[in-house]
Design a protein around this motif. Structure first.
Motif, PDB file in Angstrom:
ATOM      1  N   ALA A 259      -9.999 -19.754   4.836  1.00 19.26           N
ATOM      2  CA  ALA A 259     -10.677 -20.952   5.341  1.00 19.26           C
ATOM      3  C   ALA A 259     -12.143 -20.675   5.600  1.00 19.26           C
ATOM      4  O   ALA A 259     -12.547 -19.516   5.820  1.00 19.26           O
ATOM      5  CB  ALA A 259      -9.997 -21.417   6.633  1.00 19.26           C
TER       6      ALA A 259
ATOM      7  N   ASN B 175     -12.264 -25.490   7.423  1.00 23.40           N
ATOM      8  CA  ASN B 175     -11.842 -26.153   6.179  1.00 23.40           C
ATOM      9  C   ASN B 175     -10.953 -25.209   5.371  1.00 23.40           C
ATOM     10  O   ASN B 175     -11.390 -24.117   4.981  1.00 23.40           O
ATOM     11  CB  ASN B 175     -13.082 -26.567   5.380  1.00 23.40           C
ATOM     12  CG  ASN B 175     -12.700 -27.482   4.219  1.00 23.40           C
ATOM     13  OD1 ASN B 175     -11.612 -28.049   4.200  1.00 23.40           O
ATOM     14  ND2 ASN B 175     -13.579 -27.596   3.254  1.00 23.40           N
ATOM     15  N   LEU B 176      -9.738 -25.620   5.149  1.00 24.88           N
ATOM     16  CA  LEU B 176      -8.758 -24.764   4.477  1.00 24.88           C
ATOM     17  C   LEU B 176      -9.055 -24.687   2.984  1.00 24.88           C
ATOM     18  O   LEU B 176      -9.148 -25.713   2.309  1.00 24.88           O
ATOM     19  CB  LEU B 176      -7.356 -25.306   4.735  1.00 24.88           C
ATOM     20  CG  LEU B 176      -6.182 -24.432   4.349  1.00 24.88           C
ATOM     21  CD1 LEU B 176      -5.047 -24.609   5.351  1.00 24.88           C
ATOM     22  CD2 LEU B 176      -5.662 -24.781   2.973  1.00 24.88           C
TER      23      LEU B 176
ATOM     24  N   HIS C   1      -8.256 -27.720   8.568  1.00 27.61           N
ATOM     25  CA  HIS C   1      -8.169 -29.088   8.038  1.00 27.61           C
ATOM     26  C   HIS C   1      -8.488 -29.068   6.553  1.00 27.61           C
ATOM     27  O   HIS C   1      -9.073 -28.103   6.037  1.00 27.61           O
ATOM     28  CB  HIS C   1      -9.110 -30.024   8.797  1.00 27.61           C
ATOM     29  CG  HIS C   1     -10.541 -29.595   8.751  1.00 27.61           C
ATOM     30  ND1 HIS C   1     -11.396 -29.949   7.742  1.00 27.61           N
ATOM     31  CD2 HIS C   1     -11.254 -28.804   9.591  1.00 27.61           C
ATOM     32  CE1 HIS C   1     -12.569 -29.411   7.959  1.00 27.61           C
ATOM     33  NE2 HIS C   1     -12.529 -28.709   9.071  1.00 27.61           N
ATOM     34  N   GLN C   2      -8.112 -30.122   5.904  1.00 29.36           N
ATOM     35  CA  GLN C   2      -8.289 -30.186   4.454  1.00 29.36           C
ATOM     36  C   GLN C   2      -8.263 -31.641   3.999  1.00 29.36           C
ATOM     37  O   GLN C   2      -7.487 -32.437   4.551  1.00 29.36           O
ATOM     38  CB  GLN C   2      -7.142 -29.423   3.766  1.00 29.36           C
ATOM     39  CG  GLN C   2      -7.345 -29.244   2.292  1.00 29.36           C
ATOM     40  CD  GLN C   2      -6.190 -28.464   1.652  1.00 29.36           C
ATOM     41  OE1 GLN C   2      -5.039 -28.776   1.888  1.00 29.36           O
ATOM     42  NE2 GLN C   2      -6.524 -27.481   0.851  1.00 29.36           N
ATOM     43  N   ASP C   3      -9.107 -31.963   3.022  1.00 27.73           N
ATOM     44  CA  ASP C   3      -8.983 -33.285   2.394  1.00 27.73           C
ATOM     45  C   ASP C   3      -7.750 -33.226   1.503  1.00 27.73           C
ATOM     46  O   ASP C   3      -7.638 -32.335   0.662  1.00 27.73           O
ATOM     47  CB  ASP C   3     -10.217 -33.593   1.538  1.00 27.73           C
ATOM     48  CG  ASP C   3     -11.445 -33.806   2.421  1.00 27.73           C
ATOM     49  OD1 ASP C   3     -11.261 -34.254   3.562  1.00 27.73           O
ATOM     50  OD2 ASP C   3     -12.553 -33.487   1.981  1.00 27.73           O
TER      51      ASP C   3
ATOM     52  N   ARG D  93       1.141 -27.183  -2.478  1.00 24.54           N
ATOM     53  CA  ARG D  93       0.605 -25.836  -2.217  1.00 24.54           C
ATOM     54  C   ARG D  93       1.662 -24.743  -2.367  1.00 24.54           C
ATOM     55  O   ARG D  93       1.367 -23.573  -2.136  1.00 24.54           O
ATOM     56  CB  ARG D  93       0.042 -25.770  -0.791  1.00 24.54           C
ATOM     57  CG  ARG D  93      -1.046 -26.783  -0.500  1.00 24.54           C
ATOM     58  CD  ARG D  93      -2.379 -26.401  -1.150  1.00 24.54           C
ATOM     59  NE  ARG D  93      -3.375 -27.415  -0.865  1.00 24.54           N
ATOM     60  CZ  ARG D  93      -3.672 -28.425  -1.686  1.00 24.54           C
ATOM     61  NH1 ARG D  93      -3.045 -28.542  -2.846  1.00 24.54           N
ATOM     62  NH2 ARG D  93      -4.592 -29.313  -1.363  1.00 24.54           N
TER      63      ARG D  93
END
Lengths: 97, 770
Positions: free
Chosen positions: B134, B139-140, B34-36, B122
């Motif tokens: 990650a 968290n990526l 996951h990532q913001d 990206r």
């Protein structure tokens, strides 16, 4: 998408329809000849539509002439071949005598 | 921090985690990250209104506002407000509020799919082989592509597939009794009337086998809704997602018109973390399968579950948006560029499609088909045709005086988008062509590359249509017209080259030439193709050489040809057939089979002059089929006609057979919609029996006369270029007439007719020779 202008087929069919009153007043024997002309015209509808600088009715006689020329040419060719065949047959017949 | 390598499989917005990314690892295991992910959009308009918007947005949580200048594709640099929103979920809410409060402002980059934003930001792409860094909590940190979409032979993962299908169609007379499941070499048949066992089985497969792909028949419209209902009734949990923290994504049904035809797309079920493809609810997926769909996903950036179901047009729109994002060009929201003004004469010259000629009717020997590869896309690339370049006025612009328009020299968005795809398709096509068909590697190569090539073909085909599509973000009708105009010029140039080389051009069909020369060898045809390519600068392929080619006339008048009705038969079975009964989707199987059998007989003869000798065999087949029909020995399934409902049932004023069948289904509680296919059997003049009613039609009510006529037409359709007349065929099949017939009866004996008079060569047709 949709186009504003009619298709090539529609353009030619509309032109032929314009000739309806003329066609109706002809004798049946003449109508049958005209039917052949119309077939020739329909066979060249894409080329007629491609001539965008001319009206379809201006191009249609050329198409009829073109096809009439081809038919004449083919008929002459066949006649010529028949005549040559006959000439050869006469020559053969004469040589046997 | 840990590193993973695998394939970028899925990504979507998550209510808490921002963006979720799934990777199918090289070890075959799925990984979730996951990532913001910040979403950026732009707003333009009068300064006082922008100031009001600033005040409005400033109060919103964590929104960043910046004044900036961005490039509009048509209008150049624009002063705008840049709005950065933390996370896709917040963005959706915020944009909705903003648009409601400020409908007068101009918005850019607002309706871009999340996958495209991620790919542009990206520099990766869906199904890319990639490396991910990650944190232990998923968290990526970083993602890097290890290959490129243009890769000719990309390494792809071994996906685990689960195939689910009912034992019979859900709409059939008796409802399905079993669900058939195939996975990892296993095959299971689960009864549908034991819901607990069924759900337990599926839950077991999902957890133990953990498929990446669930490929179903009727999964969207029947299976998943049914399983959900069973789960609710029995209290047995069932969650087909791999990501259990989000619900299954559902989309509603749609009906729409495309190229004048009504289409229906049923409701959809999309899964998270794995793919669900309902092969019965896809537009073009059947033409290329999973491999082709993966290729489309890699090229377009549209998630596979979307791409498989939607039309290729959606893929082209996504590709344009991706190019625009990468070029940092603004993507307008519901904003199109108007048509460039033209005179009436220019309209007459411009408003036309590709060039299609009428071929001569009859059979012609030694005919080759030459095809321009992705012609329209190639024209856009070669001539730099793009919505923003058409009408540009730079000094190096290329002028088309007939249309009164110039094409700018700055690289266009459309050519930039299409070139990698066109080049890849061309390379694959040429690779396949270079292989000898007898080479054992040919089959495996074809199996590998054909779906990829077909997947790309659909994209290049619709790219041309998108240029003139009114709802296209980057569409402009003038660009579409320029492509059509240039295509006509190019095909006429190719025709002239062929004629200069002594070939007869029998037919032109937009991007295909049908040429013949009695003495031409394969090398001669290839040399011609090479010369055309050299002169026109567009790639062209020698598709195939046929020993003979038949062009057909209209049903009403066999002396007038139809551009897209022809057949050419080849001994290797690679026939070219267009527009005849067996190619039409509404032809009953029995009629199509009859026509196929006759074509198979004709295919045995490479010499067109001897085709007429096969007539007795062809007619025997027709008689045999008619006899089966008369004795009512044809299974009813083979007489089923399938037609599309062209409008909503309530809009029918005259009830045709299809409408009548749909009405019968409606009375049985079903709700047939415009665009859906309705299956029925003709039972009498203007009447039909819907095939999907619970009760089968009484075989005695079948309208034999109607089917008999259909057989006659199908046989006549393929035999008339040989000189057969409908009257002659009718006499032979129904009147018991013999082959003895006066020469005058034969249409082909007319010396003015262009068709080869094949019947002159068979003795039993001539009274005088008997």
């Amino acid at each position: 998408m949709g186009r504003t202008l009619p298709s090539a087929t529609q353009i030619v069919l509309d032109e032929l329809d314009e000739l309806r009153s003329f066609y109706d007043a002809l004798r049946r024997s003449d109508q049958l000849i005209l039917d052949k002309f119309f077939e020739d015209v329909l066979q060249h509808r894409a080329a007629i539509a491609n001539a965008t600088n001319l009206l379809p009715i201006e191009v249609m006689p050329f198409v009829m002439l073109l096809e009439a020329y081809k038919k004449n040419d083919r008929a002459f060719g066949q006649l010529h071949a028949e005549m040559q065949g006959l000439a050869r047959a006469i020559e053969t017949f004469a040589s046997k005598r | 921090m840990k590193e993973y390598t695998g394939w970028l499989f899925d990504l979507y917005a998550h209510p808490e985690k921002g963006l979720v990314v799934w990777l199918v690892g090289e070890d075959g295991r799925p990984y979730r990250f996951h990532q913001d992910f910040e979403i950026t959009f732009y707003v333009g308009g009068p300064v006082p209104r922008l100031r009001e918007l600033w005040t409005f947005l400033r109060t919103r949580e964590k929104v960043k506002l910046v004044r900036t200048t961005r490039e509009d594709l048509f209008d150049g640099p624009q002063d705008l407000m840049e709005v950065r929103v933390p996370g896709p979920f917040k963005y959706q809410r915020l944009f909705k509020q903003t648009r409601e409060c400020f409908p007068d402002l101009i918005y850019y980059d607002v309706d871009i799919p999340l996958s495209l934003r991620f790919m542009a930001a990206r520099n990766v792409f869906l199904m890319a082989h990639c490396k991910v860094a990650a944190q232990p909590d998923g968290n990526l940190i970083d993602i890097t592509a290890l290959d490129v979409p243009e890769e000719l032979d990309p390494q792809l993962p071994q996906l685990r597939k689960l195939a689910l299908s009912p034992d019979r169609e859900p709409s059939s007379k008796t409802p399905p009794r079993y669900l058939l499941a195939k996975y990892g070499g296993f095959s299971v048949r689960a009864p549908l009337d034991k819901p607990r066992e069924l759900l337990a089985l599926l839950n077991g497969i999902l957890s133990a086998y953990d498929p990446d792909v669930i490929q179903t028949r009727f999964g969207d419209t029947w299976l998943f809704p049914l399983l959900e209902e069973l789960s609710r009734q029995t209290g047995t949990p069932f969650h087909p997602n791999r990501d259990q923290s989000v619900p299954v994504l559902r989309r509603g049904e749609v009906t729409f018109f495309n190229y004048g035809r009504a289409h229906y797309r049923g409701p959809q079920v999309h899964l998270r973390g794995r793919w669900h493809i309902d092969v019965e609810n896809c537009m073009t997926y059947g033409a290329y399968g999973l491999l082709g769909a993966i290729e489309q996903t890699r090229i377009t950036g549209v998630p596979l579950q979307e791409m498989a179901r939607r039309s290729p047009g959606a893929g082209v729109a996504a590709m344009q948006s991706l190019t625009a994002l990468r070029r940092k060009v603004l993507i307008p929201y519901q904003h199109q560029k108007g048509e460039i003004r033209k005179t009436y004469a220019q309209l007459v010259r411009a408003d036309r499609g590709g060039l299609i000629l009428q071929p001569p009717i009859g059979i012609f020997a030694n005919v080759a088909v030459l095809d321009f590869t992705s012609m329209m896309a190639s024209i856009m690339i070669e001539f730099n045709v793009s919505p923003e370049t058409v009408g540009a006025e730079d000094e190096a612009a290329f002028e088309i005086p007939e249309l009164g328009i110039k094409i700018g020299s700055q690289p266009g968005l459309m050519p930039q988008t299409l070139k990698p795809m066109r080049d890849k398709r061309l390379a694959i096509k040429r690779l396949l062509k270079s292989l000898d068909k007898k080479d054992p590697r040919y089959r495996s190569c074809r199996h590998r590359y054909k779906p990829v090539m077909d997947g790309l073909k659909w994209l290049t085909v619709v790219a041309y249509g998108r240029l003139g599509f009114a709802n296209s973000t980057f569409g402009r009708i003038n660009a579409h017209e320029v492509v059509s105009y240039l295509s006509r010029k190019v095909i006429l140039q190719a025709k002239a080259i062929a004629e200069d080389r002594g070939f007869t051009v029998l037919h032109l069909y937009v991007d295909s030439l049908f040429v013949s020369r009695p003495d031409a060898s394969a090398e001669d045809f290839q040399t011609l193709a090479d010369e055309i390519e050299r002169e026109t600068h567009l790639p062209i392929e020698l598709q195939k050489i046929y020993p003979w080619f038949a062009f057909l006339g209209t049903r009403d008048n066999p002396n007038i040809s139809v551009a897209n009705r022809f057949y050419a038969l080849s001994a290797d079975g690679e026939h070219k057939i267009r527009g005849i009964a067996l190619r039409r989707s509404d032809t009953p199987r029995f009629v199509a089979n009859t026509q196929t059998q006759i074509l198979n007989i004709l295919a045995k003869e490479p010499d067109p002059a001897r085709l007429a000798g096969l007539l007795p065999e062809a007619l025997a087949v027709a008689r045999e089929q008619l006899s089966l029909l008369k004795k009512r020995e044809v299974p009813l399934e083979e007489l089923v006609v399938s037609q599309t409902l062209s409008r909503e049932l309530s809009e029918y004023s005259h009830f045709s057979a299809v409408a009548s069948a749909a009405r019968q289904l409606q009375l049985r509680g079903k709700s047939p919609r415009m665009g859906q296919r309705i299956r029925f059997i003709y039972t009498g003049p203007g009447t039909a029996h819907a095939w999907d009613l619970p009760v089968a039609p009484d075989p005695r009510t079948v309208d034999l006369t109607r089917y008999r006529e259909m057989i006659l037409r199908a046989v006549y359709e393929v035999l008339h270029p040989l000189g057969m007349t409908e009257k002659m065929l009718r006499d032979w099949l129904f009147g018991g007439a013999s082959y003895v017939m006066s020469v005058g009866e034969l249409g082909s004996s007319d010396p003015t007719k262009l068709a080869l008079p094949l019947f002159n060569d068979i003795k039993y047709l001539h009274v005088d020779s008997l």
